[in-house]
Every structure is written in C-alpha cells, then in structure tokens.
Design a protein around this motif. Sequence first.
Motif, mmCIF file in Angstrom:
data_model
loop_
_atom_site.group_PDB
_atom_site.id
_atom_site.type_symbol
_atom_site.label_atom_id
_atom_site.label_comp_id
_atom_site.label_asym_id
_atom_site.label_seq_id
_atom_site.Cartn_x
_atom_site.Cartn_y
_atom_site.Cartn_z
ATOM 1 N N MET A 182 27.200 49.012 36.266
ATOM 2 C CA MET A 182 26.147 49.469 37.166
ATOM 3 C C MET A 182 26.517 49.051 38.588
ATOM 4 O O MET A 182 26.899 47.915 38.830
ATOM 5 N N PRO A 183 26.370 49.958 39.554
ATOM 6 C CA PRO A 183 26.701 49.618 40.944
ATOM 7 C C PRO A 183 25.785 48.517 41.469
ATOM 8 O O PRO A 183 24.655 48.375 41.026
ATOM 9 N N ASP A 184 26.267 47.743 42.435
ATOM 10 C CA ASP A 184 25.419 46.676 42.955
ATOM 11 C C ASP A 184 24.350 47.242 43.891
ATOM 12 O O ASP A 184 24.465 48.334 44.431
ATOM 13 N N MET A 185 23.280 46.485 44.057
ATOM 14 C CA MET A 185 22.094 46.954 44.767
ATOM 15 C C MET A 185 22.383 47.231 46.244
ATOM 16 O O MET A 185 21.857 48.199 46.804
ATOM 17 N N GLN A 186 23.210 46.421 46.899
ATOM 18 C CA GLN A 186 23.534 46.656 48.311
ATOM 19 C C GLN A 186 24.254 47.991 48.488
ATOM 20 O O GLN A 186 23.992 48.721 49.445
ATOM 21 N N GLN A 187 25.134 48.284 47.563
ATOM 22 C CA GLN A 187 25.862 49.539 47.626
ATOM 23 C C GLN A 187 24.889 50.715 47.455
ATOM 24 O O GLN A 187 24.977 51.712 48.173
ATOM 25 N N LEU A 188 23.963 50.569 46.534
ATOM 26 C CA LEU A 188 22.958 51.615 46.318
ATOM 27 C C LEU A 188 22.081 51.808 47.547
ATOM 28 O O LEU A 188 21.778 52.942 47.938
ATOM 29 N N MET A 189 21.676 50.729 48.158
ATOM 30 C CA MET A 189 20.830 50.812 49.350
ATOM 31 C C MET A 189 21.592 51.464 50.519
ATOM 32 O O MET A 189 21.039 52.292 51.240
ATOM 33 N N ALA A 190 22.827 51.102 50.700
ATOM 34 C CA ALA A 190 23.640 51.688 51.770
ATOM 35 C C ALA A 190 23.827 53.180 51.530
ATOM 36 O O ALA A 190 23.746 53.990 52.461
ATOM 37 N N GLN A 191 24.060 53.541 50.267
ATOM 38 C CA GLN A 191 24.234 54.944 49.919
ATOM 39 C C GLN A 191 22.936 55.725 50.162
ATOM 40 O O GLN A 191 22.958 56.835 50.695
ATOM 41 N N ALA A 192 21.813 55.137 49.813
ATOM 42 C CA ALA A 192 20.514 55.785 50.022
ATOM 43 C C ALA A 192 20.225 55.951 51.509
ATOM 44 O O ALA A 192 19.734 57.001 51.937
ATOM 45 N N GLN A 193 20.539 54.952 52.303
ATOM 46 C CA GLN A 193 20.315 55.028 53.743
ATOM 47 C C GLN A 193 21.204 56.112 54.374
ATOM 48 O O GLN A 193 20.760 56.877 55.227
ATOM 49 N N GLN A 194 22.437 56.199 53.932
ATOM 50 C CA GLN A 194 23.346 57.214 54.438
ATOM 51 C C GLN A 194 22.844 58.613 54.063
ATOM 52 O O GLN A 194 22.857 59.526 54.892
ATOM 53 N N MET A 195 22.366 58.778 52.841
ATOM 54 C CA MET A 195 21.818 60.063 52.412
ATOM 55 C C MET A 195 20.600 60.435 53.243
ATOM 56 O O MET A 195 20.415 61.595 53.610
ATOM 57 N N GLN A 196 19.751 59.453 53.544
ATOM 58 C CA GLN A 196 18.561 59.711 54.337
ATOM 59 C C GLN A 196 18.954 60.194 55.741
ATOM 60 O O GLN A 196 18.367 61.139 56.263
ATOM 61 N N GLN A 197 19.945 59.573 56.350
ATOM 62 C CA GLN A 197 20.401 59.988 57.673
ATOM 63 C C GLN A 197 20.983 61.399 57.625
ATOM 64 O O GLN A 197 20.740 62.215 58.520
ATOM 65 N N GLN A 198 21.741 61.695 56.588
ATOM 66 C CA GLN A 198 22.318 63.024 56.441
ATOM 67 C C GLN A 198 21.217 64.072 56.246
ATOM 68 O O GLN A 198 21.304 65.183 56.776
ATOM 69 N N MET A 199 20.181 63.719 55.492
ATOM 70 C CA MET A 199 19.071 64.628 55.252
ATOM 71 C C MET A 199 18.328 64.927 56.558
ATOM 72 O O MET A 199 17.990 66.071 56.841
ATOM 73 N N ILE A 200 18.119 63.905 57.376
ATOM 74 C CA ILE A 200 17.442 64.095 58.668
ATOM 75 C C ILE A 200 18.270 65.011 59.571
ATOM 76 O O ILE A 200 17.733 65.922 60.206
ATOM 77 N N GLN A 201 19.568 64.802 59.596
ATOM 78 C CA GLN A 201 20.444 65.648 60.406
ATOM 79 C C GLN A 201 20.405 67.096 59.909
ATOM 80 O O GLN A 201 20.337 68.029 60.716
ATOM 81 N N ALA A 202 20.449 67.285 58.609
ATOM 82 C CA ALA A 202 20.419 68.636 58.037
ATOM 83 C C ALA A 202 19.093 69.324 58.363
ATOM 84 O O ALA A 202 19.064 70.512 58.692
ATOM 85 N N GLN A 203 17.987 68.587 58.304
ATOM 86 C CA GLN A 203 16.688 69.166 58.628
ATOM 87 C C GLN A 203 16.618 69.578 60.095
ATOM 88 O O GLN A 203 16.046 70.609 60.433
ATOM 89 N N GLN A 204 17.201 68.765 60.973
ATOM 90 C CA GLN A 204 17.231 69.106 62.399
ATOM 91 C C GLN A 204 18.070 70.357 62.637
ATOM 92 O O GLN A 204 17.697 71.230 63.418
ATOM 93 N N GLN A 205 19.198 70.452 61.943
ATOM 94 C CA GLN A 205 20.047 71.630 62.069
ATOM 95 C C GLN A 205 19.306 72.877 61.597
ATOM 96 O O GLN A 205 19.403 73.938 62.224
#
Length: 105
Positions: free
Chosen positions: A1-24
């Motif tokens: 199972m991936p470690d929690m910090q890695q999961l949180m970083a991945q989730a934060q990166q996805m959230q930023q990408q989602m915001i950028q895509a919505q703006q586009q």
Amino acid sequence: MPDMQQLMAQAQQMQQQMIQAQQQLAERQVEGQAGGGLVKATVTGTGELQSILIDPSVIDPADAETLQDLVVGAVHDASANAQKTAAELMGPLAGPLGDIGLPGF
C-alpha cells in the motif's frame, strides 16, 4: 500500500490539475451549428451560451418554427461539442484515481 504522504501529494496535484482544467474549459469557446451552418451557436467549454449567429436567409416571418428548430439544433450541437471537450480535458485526470490503491476506486 502506498504511504499516506505520497497519497496526499498525489491528491493535491490532481486537485490543482482539476482546477486548471476547469479554468481552461470556462475560457474555451466551442461552436455548434445546424442547417449546414445557417445557424451557429457558441458556448464555453462549461456549456454557457455565448452567442448565436443566424444567416439572414433563414429569417422568414411566416416560418418562425423552422428558425426555432435550427437554433435549438445549433445549441444542442454546441453543448455536445462542449461535453466532448470537457471529456478530453478532464478524462486524463480521472485515470490516477484507480492507481492510488484505495478500495472502491
């Protein structure tokens, strides 16, 4: 199972990408048409109607129903094109959910 910090970083990166895509999407102009281009509708990638262009040749006061149908068709086409655009921009962002290793995703 991936470690929690890695999961949180991945989730934060996805959230930023989602915001950028919505703006586009909000800034993107998508066109649809009906009647071979006699009526054109422009919407944003989020589906907000921006404009309708009507060729003067289809304006017949005795046949408003045809013009109404063409406008509806053009708006429908533009909305469908906006949905395709959204799927293209947002689709890749959904992929990582299955890779995180969370049950049920």
